[in-house]
Design an enzyme around this catalytic site. Structure first.
Site, PDB file in Angstrom:
ATOM      1  N   ASP A 102       0.889  -1.336   0.020  1.00 10.94           N
ATOM      2  CA  ASP A 102      -0.055   0.105  -0.193  1.00 10.94           C
ATOM      3  C   ASP A 102       0.868   1.207   0.001  1.00 10.94           C
ATOM      4  O   ASP A 102       2.396   1.084   0.120  1.00 10.94           O
ATOM      5  CB  ASP A 102      -1.066   0.206   1.002  1.00 10.94           C
ATOM      6  CG  ASP A 102      -0.544  -0.061   2.453  1.00 10.94           C
ATOM      7  OD1 ASP A 102       0.558   0.818   2.735  1.00 10.94           O
ATOM      8  OD2 ASP A 102      -0.689  -0.617   3.565  1.00 10.94           O
ATOM      9  N   ARG A 103       0.179   2.534  -0.157  1.00  7.39           N
ATOM     10  CA  ARG A 103       0.876   3.638  -0.294  1.00  7.39           C
ATOM     11  C   ARG A 103       1.618   3.867   0.879  1.00  7.39           C
ATOM     12  O   ARG A 103       2.828   4.632   0.601  1.00  7.39           O
ATOM     13  CB  ARG A 103      -0.218   4.876  -0.435  1.00  7.39           C
ATOM     14  CG  ARG A 103       0.529   6.015  -0.706  1.00  7.39           C
ATOM     15  CD  ARG A 103      -0.691   7.513  -0.561  1.00  7.39           C
ATOM     16  NE  ARG A 103      -1.781   6.958  -1.507  1.00  7.39           N
ATOM     17  CZ  ARG A 103      -1.876   7.469  -2.692  1.00  7.39           C
ATOM     18  NH1 ARG A 103      -0.800   8.089  -3.076  1.00  7.39           N
ATOM     19  NH2 ARG A 103      -2.805   7.322  -3.333  1.00  7.39           N
TER      20      ARG A 103
END
Length: 239
Positions: A102-103
């Site tokens: 994820d980011r």
């Protein structure tokens, strides 16, 4: 496969654009001899503007994914494909991430255009170990390791218990966690389930493959020996 199509499939341009490269003499052998579209030439002896041709299909890359980049082809912000040469987006077969980070998670990310290899790595039956390091908002309470290793831990909205996971305590608020599955936001949700919060998270290895000194945003192509490490046991926690 004809040279024009082979080069176009690597993302260097459309077939018409690659044909123009041949006419302009930009495609040569290592000695600088101009190649023609109907030549029979090994992949490794082709140069474009003097540079070796990108690897053929079967490409595997690893990247040290930086924070803030998403594993997406279409996103309003920065995506991991922005860190690769633009032509890599145009390869056929397409280059895809092997799973996602994820980011807000950094670390080791794999890419490949080999669909069979991608599915082998992510398949639960392969039990490929992914090792993460996390810093936590609060001190560990002491029973997390036994719970994570039990094979009975349930996460909210899940119907199956988690596979056993190995927790190594590096400091009161710093841990190394080894997983053999990849559920959505799994590490963060595991610690949330025991009343803690993950502040930073990085994946440091997949199998025995580590980032090997790559800085954030850096990447390199893998060879067969590197890929074999993916299916080997991860390095020990004190490595």
């Amino acid at each position: 496969m004809k040279l024009v199509k082979r080069i176009a499939n690597l993302g260097y341009g459309s077939r018409k654009e690659v044909a123009l490269m041949f006419r302009e003499g930009r495609i040569t052998d290592p000695d600088g001899e101009v190649l023609y579209a109907d030549d029979q030439v090994p992949h490794e002896r082709i140069r474009i503007d003097g540079e070796p041709l990108d690897p053929p299909p079967g490409l595997v890359l690893m990247m040290n994914k930086p924070l803030g980049a998403t594993c997406s082809r279409k996103d309003a912000g920065r995506v991991v494909y922005d860190l690769l040469p633009p032509r890599y987006r145009l390869r056929d077969p397409a280059l895809s991430t092997v799973g996602r980070l994820d980011r807000d998670t950094s670390g080791l990310l794999l890419f490949t255009d080999d669909g069979a290899l991608l599915h082998r790595i992510i398949s639960p039956r392969s039990r490929v170990a992914k090792v993460y390091e996390a810093t936590l908002a609060q001190d560990l309470r002491g029973d997390e390791g036994a719970l994570f290793a039990s094979g009975t831990m349930m996460l909210e909205s899940e119907k199956e218990p988690l596979e056993p996971a190995a927790l190594d305590v590096l400091a009161p608020r710093r841990v190394r966690l080894t997983l053999t599955e990849g559920r959505y936001h799994q590490v963060r949700r595991m610690f949330a389930a025991v009343g803690n919060h993950v502040e930073t998270l990085a994946r440091i290895s997949v199998g025995a493959l580590t980032m090997d000194g790559l800085g954030p945003g850096q990447w390199r192509a893998l060879n067969a020996a590197d890929v074999a490490q993916v299916f080997s046991a991860p390095p020990p926690a004190d490595a």
